[in-house]
Design an enzyme around this catalytic site. Structure first.
Site, short mmCIF file in Angstrom:
data_model
loop_
_atom_site.label_atom_id
_atom_site.label_comp_id
_atom_site.label_asym_id
_atom_site.label_seq_id
_atom_site.Cartn_x
_atom_site.Cartn_y
_atom_site.Cartn_z
N GLU A 249 0.88 -1.17 0.00
CA GLU A 249 0.00 0.00 0.00
C GLU A 249 0.91 1.22 0.00
OE1 GLU A 249 -3.08 -0.22 -0.49
OE2 GLU A 249 -3.26 -2.38 -0.23
N CYS A 287 -2.23 9.00 2.32
CA CYS A 287 -2.04 8.65 0.91
C CYS A 287 -3.23 9.08 0.04
CB CYS A 287 -1.83 7.14 0.77
SG CYS A 287 -0.36 6.54 1.60
#
Length: 481
Positions: A249, A287
């Site tokens: 990720e 993110c």
């Protein structure tokens, strides 16, 4: 908050020969001193995880679910304490830290629910061909083996939960390596797991420094790696262990698209508020925070001042104050990097509408327009409280602008039109499309991950459980079906 913290070695507390300090990025004060495992202790943790893998995989579902339920109760009981700890080690405003604890509670609850229904198996008749007469296939999932979970600093509790809870749910031993800047939340998880009846060796929390991570990554007894962090580090891990199963990720530069039909004053006020909040809510250190705003020309001139006003209305300051919206970045070095990128952009011709200043580790929420495509901000993840607005003509140009990036984590599209929503779902090269909101929305039970350089694989409890396991088929013969 200045005591020395032990790490967790195969379910028990331990200390090593060295230690490091955890400091508050807001005021630099010492939060805690944390013990560092020796190489021998790391070896013991890995060996124990490897040794217990079959026993843990065979643990009854109710035992694993009960342990996860226990963590749910204890996290709930200690919410305020843990939120204050997250805020202290991370610099996250306490109101956002409370939300993070709440999300971690949900992750463990989802995992407990999934543990009870996981792996019932899928039966398949094989007599669809003559050679399969009397045969039945039963397909179940089994753990790949012990997991190495590497967690980041920005959500130190919840992103650790996303690694630990699915592993326990499927019966996979896990070694959790928290970020050195923010280990205390993961150590709290260790406290709660130690109160359960999980087998010794089925979990460890090892506060090893980053320069010792490669040895863990390379260890063949840890066949699964779940990493959340920067792209260069993530891909270096995957390239160094091509035969391991890796979930990565990684980064993003989240785009919020505001299309022409999102045009009333109420629409634009909502978009501006959501964009301002979720460009800055973790100091921009998420993110899926909003970095790029792609606005149709028909709404651009009204939207930019609304975004600027909404950003200026955010309260920046002491993260321990419940009124604070934006706290410091994780370190002064991180804030200096953001400062240098904004200065580069302005020097290249970008227009600064608000922000653009730094005070130690705190960077003021910043809005830019007219950003040259050659600047670092235009193509890299800023991971700070900075957004820029770009004018486009129409849906096609807007979607092309979203895709003009090496990243593809999530995108938000402000539109009222259902057909446009489905076109966005087809056209946008991202892992998730959020309609009527910013890209920063994440439900912890949904699949979460990216395309392109934003990663490999999916988190979200049920999806991580699939990642940690593989299918194994059992063929039964001689049955009267």
């Amino acid at each position: 908050m200045t005591s020395t913290h032990a790490f967790w070695l195969a379910g028990r507390q331990a200390t090593g020969e060295d230690s490091f300090d955890v400091t508050n990025p807001w005021d630099g004060r010492l939060v805690a001193t944390v013990a560092v495992p020796t190489e021998a202790q790391v070896e013991e943790a890995v060996a124990d995880a490897h040794a217990v893998r079959e026993e843990f995989a065979a643990t009854p579902a109710h035992v694993r679910a009960a342990a996860l339920d226990h963590v749910v109760r204890r996290l709930t009981e200690r919410t305020e304490e843990i939120a204050q700890l997250i805020s202290a080690e991370n610099g996250k405003p306490v109101k956002w830290a409370r939300g993070e604890v709440g999300r971690a509670v949900s992750v463990f609850r989802f995992a407990a629910e999934e543990a009870r229904r996981f792996n019932g198996g899928v039966a398949q008749r094989l007599d669809t061909d003559a050679g399969g007469t009397g045969r039945l296939a039963l397909t179940r999932r089994f753990p790949r083996g012990p997991v190495l979970g590497i967690a980041p600093f920005n959500f130190p509790l919840n992103l650790s939960a996303h690694k630990v809870a699915p592993a326990i749910a499927v019966g996979a031993p896990i070694i959790l390596k928290p970020a050195p800047a923010t280990p205390l939340s993961s150590l709290i998880l260790g406290e709660l797991l130690a109160e359960t009846d999980l087998p010794a060796g089925s979990w460890s929390v090892l506060t090893v420094p980053n320069d010792r991570m490669p040895a863990l990554v390379q260890d063949e007894r840890l066949p699964v790696i779940s990493f959340t962090g920067s792209g260069p580090v993530g891909y270096a891990i995957m390239e160094s262990v091509p035969r391991k199963h890796c979930t990565l990720e990684l980064g993003g530069n989240g785009a919020a698209v505001v299309l022409a039909d999102w045009s009333s004053e109420e629409d634009l006020d909502r978009a501006a508020s959501r964009i301002a909040t979720f460009s800055n809510y973790q100091g921009g250190q998420s993110c899926i925070s909003v970095q790029r705003v792609i606005a149709d020309a028909s709404v651009y001139d009204r939207l930019v001042p609304k975004i600027t006003a909404a950003v200026e209305a955010l309260v920046t300051g002491d993260p321990s104050d419940a009124a604070t919206d934006v706290g410091p970045l994780v370190s002064e070095d991180a804030a200096r990097r953001v400062e240098s990128w904004v200065e580069e952009a302005v020097s290249a011709g970008a227009t600064l509408h608000t922000g653009g200043t730094r005070d130690a580790a705190t960077y003021a929420p910043t809005v830019l327009t007219d950003l040259p495509a050659t600047t670092t901000l235009a193509h890299e993840e800023v991971f700070g409280p900075v957004l820029y607005v770009r004018r486009v003509d129409g849906e096609a140009e807007a979607f092309a602008a979203v895709n003009d990036s090496k990243y593809g984590l999530q995108a938000g599209v402000f539109t009222h039109d259902l057909e446009t929503a489905f076109r966005a779902h087809r056209a946008l090269e991202v892992g998730g499309v959020v309609i009527g909101d910013v890209p920063s929305y994440r439900a912890d039970q949904m699949p979460y991950g990216g395309a392109k350089q934003s990663g490999v694989g999916r988190e979200g409890v049920r999806y991580a459980m699939d990642d940690y396991t593989y299918e194994r088929v059992l063929v039964l013969t001689g049955l009267a079906l």
